[in-house]
Write a protein that holds these residues in place. Structure first.
Motif, PDB file in Angstrom:
ATOM      1  N   HIS A 163       1.002  -1.099  -0.016  1.00 21.49           N
ATOM      2  CA  HIS A 163       0.156   0.322   0.006  1.00 21.49           C
ATOM      3  C   HIS A 163       0.848   1.534  -0.193  1.00 21.49           C
ATOM      4  CE1 HIS A 163      -3.523   2.744   2.068  1.00 21.49           C
ATOM      5  NE2 HIS A 163      -2.924   3.038   0.431  1.00 21.49           N
ATOM      6  N   ILE A 164       1.033   1.965  -1.117  1.00 22.65           N
ATOM      7  CA  ILE A 164       1.667   3.175  -1.215  1.00 22.65           C
ATOM      8  C   ILE A 164       0.509   4.083  -1.397  1.00 22.65           C
ATOM      9  CG2 ILE A 164       3.625   4.232  -2.657  1.00 22.65           C
ATOM     10  CD1 ILE A 164       4.092   1.465  -3.942  1.00 22.65           C
ATOM     11  N   VAL A 165       1.194   5.180  -0.200  1.00 21.92           N
ATOM     12  CA  VAL A 165       0.549   6.214  -0.338  1.00 21.92           C
ATOM     13  C   VAL A 165       1.346   7.539  -0.967  1.00 21.92           C
ATOM     14  CG1 VAL A 165      -1.220   8.666   0.784  1.00 21.92           C
ATOM     15  CG2 VAL A 165      -1.407   5.573   1.666  1.00 21.92           C
ATOM     16  N   VAL A 215      -2.593   1.357  -4.774  1.00 27.05           N
ATOM     17  CA  VAL A 215      -1.813   3.352  -4.634  1.00 27.05           C
ATOM     18  C   VAL A 215      -3.338   3.940  -4.653  1.00 27.05           C
ATOM     19  CG1 VAL A 215      -0.811   5.381  -5.656  1.00 27.05           C
ATOM     20  CG2 VAL A 215      -0.166   2.704  -6.386  1.00 27.05           C
ATOM     21  N   SER A 216      -2.561   4.565  -2.989  1.00 28.37           N
ATOM     22  CA  SER A 216      -3.860   6.337  -2.580  1.00 28.37           C
ATOM     23  C   SER A 216      -3.563   7.297  -3.306  1.00 28.37           C
ATOM     24  CB  SER A 216      -4.432   5.513  -1.054  1.00 28.37           C
ATOM     25  OG  SER A 216      -4.922   4.294  -0.501  1.00 28.37           O
ATOM     26  N   VAL A 217      -3.380   8.130  -2.968  1.00 24.80           N
ATOM     27  CA  VAL A 217      -3.290   9.676  -2.812  1.00 24.80           C
ATOM     28  C   VAL A 217      -4.005  10.476  -1.577  1.00 24.80           C
ATOM     29  CG1 VAL A 217      -2.113  10.103  -5.136  1.00 24.80           C
ATOM     30  CG2 VAL A 217      -4.471  10.866  -4.757  1.00 24.80           C
ATOM     31  N   VAL A 218      -3.257  11.355  -1.138  1.00 24.15           N
ATOM     32  CA  VAL A 218      -4.064  12.032  -0.111  1.00 24.15           C
ATOM     33  C   VAL A 218      -3.790  13.888  -0.235  1.00 24.15           C
ATOM     34  CG1 VAL A 218      -2.193  12.025   1.198  1.00 24.15           C
ATOM     35  CG2 VAL A 218      -4.327  12.809   2.711  1.00 24.15           C
ATOM     36  N   THR A 219      -4.208  14.926  -0.559  1.00 23.93           N
ATOM     37  CA  THR A 219      -3.895  16.053  -0.735  1.00 23.93           C
ATOM     38  C   THR A 219      -4.542  16.574   0.742  1.00 23.93           C
ATOM     39  OG1 THR A 219      -3.451  18.123  -1.353  1.00 23.93           O
ATOM     40  CG2 THR A 219      -6.021  16.296  -1.698  1.00 23.93           C
ATOM     41  N   MET A 220      -3.834  17.533   0.854  1.00 25.63           N
ATOM     42  CA  MET A 220      -4.716  18.634   2.082  1.00 25.63           C
ATOM     43  C   MET A 220      -4.269  20.358   1.325  1.00 25.63           C
ATOM     44  SD  MET A 220      -3.563  20.644   5.588  1.00 25.63           S
ATOM     45  CE  MET A 220      -2.431  22.187   4.620  1.00 25.63           C
ATOM     46  N   GLY A 221      -6.473  20.842   1.195  1.00 28.72           N
ATOM     47  CA  GLY A 221      -6.777  21.609   0.686  1.00 28.72           C
ATOM     48  C   GLY A 221      -8.409  21.828   0.130  1.00 28.72           C
ATOM     49  N   PRO A 222      -7.997  23.044  -0.288  1.00 30.12           N
ATOM     50  CA  PRO A 222     -10.293  23.524  -0.209  1.00 30.12           C
ATOM     51  C   PRO A 222     -10.135  22.115  -1.481  1.00 30.12           C
ATOM     52  CG  PRO A 222      -8.284  24.835  -1.776  1.00 30.12           C
ATOM     53  CD  PRO A 222      -7.394  24.279  -1.091  1.00 30.12           C
ATOM     54  N   LEU A 279      -2.013  16.542   7.908  1.00 34.76           N
ATOM     55  CA  LEU A 279      -1.244  15.187   7.209  1.00 34.76           C
ATOM     56  C   LEU A 279      -0.734  13.786   7.359  1.00 34.76           C
ATOM     57  CD1 LEU A 279       0.373  17.006   3.753  1.00 34.76           C
ATOM     58  CD2 LEU A 279      -1.974  15.917   3.465  1.00 34.76           C
ATOM     59  N   THR A 280      -0.425  14.209   8.393  1.00 34.30           N
ATOM     60  CA  THR A 280       0.150  12.561   9.059  1.00 34.30           C
ATOM     61  C   THR A 280      -1.391  11.782   9.935  1.00 34.30           C
ATOM     62  OG1 THR A 280       2.342  13.553  10.107  1.00 34.30           O
ATOM     63  CG2 THR A 280       1.732  11.809  11.598  1.00 34.30           C
ATOM     64  N   LYS A 281      -1.768  13.377  10.267  1.00 34.70           N
ATOM     65  CA  LYS A 281      -3.380  12.351  11.319  1.00 34.70           C
ATOM     66  C   LYS A 281      -4.042  11.257  10.001  1.00 34.70           C
ATOM     67  CE  LYS A 281      -2.400  13.436  14.986  1.00 34.70           C
ATOM     68  NZ  LYS A 281      -2.302  12.131  16.142  1.00 34.70           N
ATOM     69  N   ALA A 282      -4.090  12.312   8.952  1.00 35.24           N
ATOM     70  CA  ALA A 282      -5.153  11.882   7.640  1.00 35.24           C
ATOM     71  C   ALA A 282      -4.251  10.396   7.390  1.00 35.24           C
ATOM     72  CB  ALA A 282      -5.244  12.748   6.118  1.00 35.24           C
ATOM     73  N   LEU A 283      -3.031  10.430   6.852  1.00 33.55           N
ATOM     74  CA  LEU A 283      -1.903   9.177   7.167  1.00 33.55           C
ATOM     75  C   LEU A 283      -2.260   8.076   7.815  1.00 33.55           C
ATOM     76  CD1 LEU A 283       1.267  10.996   5.868  1.00 33.55           C
ATOM     77  CD2 LEU A 283      -0.354   9.844   4.470  1.00 33.55           C
ATOM     78  N   ILE A 314      -0.486   0.757   5.864  1.00 35.19           N
ATOM     79  CA  ILE A 314       0.852   1.825   5.059  1.00 35.19           C
ATOM     80  C   ILE A 314       2.135   0.974   5.364  1.00 35.19           C
ATOM     81  CG2 ILE A 314       1.978   3.741   4.089  1.00 35.19           C
ATOM     82  CD1 ILE A 314      -0.823   5.326   5.390  1.00 35.19           C
ATOM     83  N   ASP A 315       2.797   0.829   3.895  1.00 36.30           N
ATOM     84  CA  ASP A 315       3.893   0.513   3.533  1.00 36.30           C
ATOM     85  C   ASP A 315       4.800   1.697   3.154  1.00 36.30           C
ATOM     86  OD1 ASP A 315       3.731  -2.321   3.625  1.00 36.30           O
ATOM     87  OD2 ASP A 315       2.750  -1.899   2.530  1.00 36.30           O
ATOM     88  N   LEU A 316       4.645   2.265   2.438  1.00 30.39           N
ATOM     89  CA  LEU A 316       5.802   3.643   1.562  1.00 30.39           C
ATOM     90  C   LEU A 316       4.654   4.838   1.169  1.00 30.39           C
ATOM     91  CD1 LEU A 316       8.047   4.332   0.513  1.00 30.39           C
ATOM     92  CD2 LEU A 316       7.329   2.637  -1.256  1.00 30.39           C
ATOM     93  N   ILE A 317       5.709   6.011   1.718  1.00 30.82           N
ATOM     94  CA  ILE A 317       4.667   7.504   1.945  1.00 30.82           C
ATOM     95  C   ILE A 317       6.027   8.086   0.488  1.00 30.82           C
ATOM     96  CG2 ILE A 317       4.302   9.404   2.771  1.00 30.82           C
ATOM     97  CD1 ILE A 317       3.186   7.676   5.450  1.00 30.82           C
TER      98      ILE A 317
END
Ligand code: FAD
Ligand code: AMP
Lengths: 276, 346
Positions: free
Chosen positions: A3-5, A57-64, A102-106, A115-118
């Protein structure tokens, strides 16, 4: 199965952006919002590793809220899932507060699927610090590997990864335990045009959207402006050197003038062997 | 939030590789000296590595009053994990108010980890530094939003105030031989078994190293050269001048030349004695990387090109016409000068 984010951000295209000369602020309307170019390489690398080893593969973002568009772009590249954390409480964050949110989201994503890899980009073109990736790694207490230009191996079974880290005068081969975090250089890969099925999937895809209340164990004093130790005290237009003398005359005359300027500084050429 | 009164002194992270101190660290000692003097506090260098103790003398010679030394085999290669622990240990013990790092890959990597751990502010890629003598507030300024503006960043409530600083923008002091200070040796109980990363191998570029940041003369070419073949003109001119080759980002992205040659915000900052900008439009992101050069000469076919706002001498013309004339002329002139010189010797 890995699981890669990838951490990604939507940014204004600073190449076209116009500044408001009165306030020295960005005229956001003047520039299209794009997926941070360095983050496209982060997503692409995650997708390639998925193809090599299998996984998600997941992606995460903080934003509007419009950042959904950047997530869709990542789905086009080949990501499976996208997470947007969006809340007024996040606004005005510097790198320290950004890495906290972002850490809280992760952490929450990790509960859904460990998660194995960020993978982060080298930097954002608006924040332009490269500090958020290593910050996340520190908070999660996992090794940060910055300046990654090649992934040699990710071995989940044995719990390690080997990468090449770019140095000023070469590179180093470094091994780390998993999980760990990479910040990747642009040269790590080329992002090809997205295959049609991905584009179709992206058009329909609805990312997971979380507010602060959806995250667990959040210390609100560490979020947004409040959680940011740095503040921007002043902005001003960059100073440019004053325009100098424009040479006139025929091209030959102008060239002669440059030559005499060079020869006035003969000491610079002293050690030179003259050929011809 | 830190108790600000407890924090005193200005620190510089001394980056070293194989027994050689990175030039940026010497530059930061110069910049740090000014800040420390303005505040009336000591300047310290923090030196981490294996068998690096002899380097302490150099750190003193370049202006430090104190050197904190962590010398052990575990620090042989830079690793975030080990260096970070040493730095955090040192900060928690001796509490500096300001802490500067070179904005190199190592400096940025280390500073980011340390700042997160200490929950303090870190300004990236600073190009200007000043301090308020009374409050000790560090004013760290940097280009922001792709170089479109300059911004001054403050860290009011937390200490140390940290910044990474771009190489080549600050000035090192003339080293004073024999200048000494206080050497404080520290140890850390840290075993290889506590560390999750291992450097397996270091591969240095074997091809001739391009260090354009150290060049006296740079001939830089841009998109205006038209093609990889056209860009050869830049190489030819550089060769007769004994100069290094620089490039704009667009020339690099076109694949005409390697990224190591890129001058500017996302490339290298350079301060040569002579800088030629040929076929370069003069975008702000390029200018910030070269505007401190001694003599800037621009050649561009567009009379309205922004580069002419940022040069000492400008020629409106076709590079393919002007540069060959310069090459020929220079060869001739230098040839003559040498003849005269040798003639005179006999
Ligand atoms: C976040 C960010 C970071 C960036 N970082 C950098 C950086 O580090 N370095 C950098 O350089 N750029 C950087 N850029 C890109 C920068 O904005 C410009 O796009 C780039 O510098 C333009 O390169 P250029 O001048 O070679 O090309 P162009 O802008 O295309 O200019 C070419 C010039 O050549 C002239 N010309 C054409 N033919 C001839 C001829 N025969 N003889 C003489 N002149 C000729 C033209 O008149 C024109 O002015 C960055 C951009 C962003 C958004
Ligand atoms: N708001 C954000 N959301 C998700 N990822 C981010 C965000 N900001 C920064 N990142 C990640 O951190 C990297 C470095 O960003 P920066 O420190 O802003 O230069 C980026 O390339 C992203 O991978």
């Amino acid at each position: 199965m890995l699981h890669i984010v990838a951490c990604i951000k939507q940014v204004p295209d600073t190449k076209i952006i116009k500044m408001n000369p009165k306030t020295n602020t960005m005229d956001r309307a003047s520039a299209p919002a794009i997926l941070n170019p360095y983050d496209a390489h982060a997503v692409e690398e995650a997708v390639r590793l998925k193809q090599r080893y299998g996984g998600t593969v997941s992606v995460v973002t903080m934003g509007p809220p419009p950042a959904v568009k950047a997530i869709k772009k990542c789905i086009e590249i080949g990501a499976d899932e996208g997470y947007l954390i969006t809340d007024r409480a996040f606004a005005g964050a510097d790198t320290l507060a950004t890495s906290y949110s972002l850490t809280k989201a992760l952490e929450k994503i990790g509960k859904i699927l460990p998660i194995d890899l960020i993978i982060c980009g080298k930097m954002t073109i608006d924040g332009d610090t490269g500090q958020v990736g290593p910050g996340i790694a520190r908070r999660l207490d996992i090794p940060p590997l910055t300046s990654v230009k090649k992934v040699v191996e990710v071995n989940k079974e044995k719990g390690y990864a080997i990468v090449h880290r770019k140095l000023e005068d070469g590179y180093e081969v470094i091994q780390s335990t998993l999980p760990c975090l990479f910040s990747v250089e642009k040269e790590i890969n080329e992002v090809p045009y997205s295959p049609l099925p991905n584009v179709i999937r992206a058009a329909r895809y609805q990312p997971h959207i979380w507010s602060v209340d959806d995250l667990e164990g959040v210390d609100r004093t560490l979020l947004g402006l409040k959680g940011s130790p740095t503040i921007v005290a002043k902005v001003w237009p960059p100073e440019k050197p004053k325009g100098g003398e424009m040479l006139t005359g025929t091209p030959q005359e102008q060239a002669s003038r440059i030559l005499s300027l060079l020869l006035e500084r003969k000491e610079l050429f002293r050690d030179k062997e003259v050929t011809g | 939030m830190s108790n600000l009164e407890d924090y005193k002194g200005v620190w510089v992270f001394i980056e070293q590789k194989e027994g050689k101190i990175a030039h940026v660290s010497l530059e930061l000692l110069g910049a740090g000296r000014k800040l420390a003097d303005k505040r009336g506090v000591p300047l310290a260098g923090i030196l981490i590595g294996h068998q690096v103790k002899p380097l302490a003398d150099e750190v003193f010679a370049y202006g430090a009053d104190i050197v904190y030394l962590y010398d052990a085999p575990i620090f042989r290669h830079y690793r975030t994990e080990t260096f970070m622990r040493a730095v955090i240990h040192c900060v928690e013990t001796y509490k500096p108010e300001i802490f500067l790092y070179g904005a190199t890959s190592t400096g940025k990597d280390l500073a980011s980890a340390v700042a997160t751990d200490l929950a303090t502010g870190l300004t990236a890629d600073t190009t200007m530094l000043d301090v308020d003598a009374d409050t000790g507030l560090l004013e760290a300024s940097r280009p922001a939003f792709g170089g479109n503006i300059m911004a001054t960043i403050l860290c009011k409530k937390d200490r140390p105030q940290m910044a990474t600083v771009r190489p080549k923008v600050m000035k090192a002091l003339e080293p004073q031989k024999g200048r000494t200070g206080t050497l404080i040796e520290e140890t850390l109980s840290l075993g290889e078994e506590d560390i999750r990363t291992k450097v397996l191998e270091i591969v240095r570029d074997t091809e001739k190293k391009v260090r354009i940041d150290e060049a006296d003369i740079i001939v830089a070419g841009g998109k205006g050269l038209g093609s990889k073949e056209g860009f050869q003109l830049i190489h030819q001119f550089a060769e007769v001048l004994g100069a290094s080759v620089g490039a704009s980002r667009d020339a690099v992205e076109a694949g005409w030349i390697d990224h190591h040659h890129q001058v500017g915000q996302t490339g290298v900052t350079v301060t040569p004695k002579i800088y030629f900008a040929i076929g370069i439009s003069g975008a702000i992101q390029h200018i910030v990387g070269m505007h401190n050069s001694g003599l800037i000469i621009a050649i561009n076919k567009d009379p309205n090109a922004a580069i002419f706002q940022s040069c000492h001498y400008g020629i409106v013309g076709d590079a393919f016409e002007i540069v060959p004339m310069l090459i020929e002329g220079f060869r001739e002139a230098l040839g003559k000068a040498e003849e005269v010189q040798y003639g005179g010797k006999v």
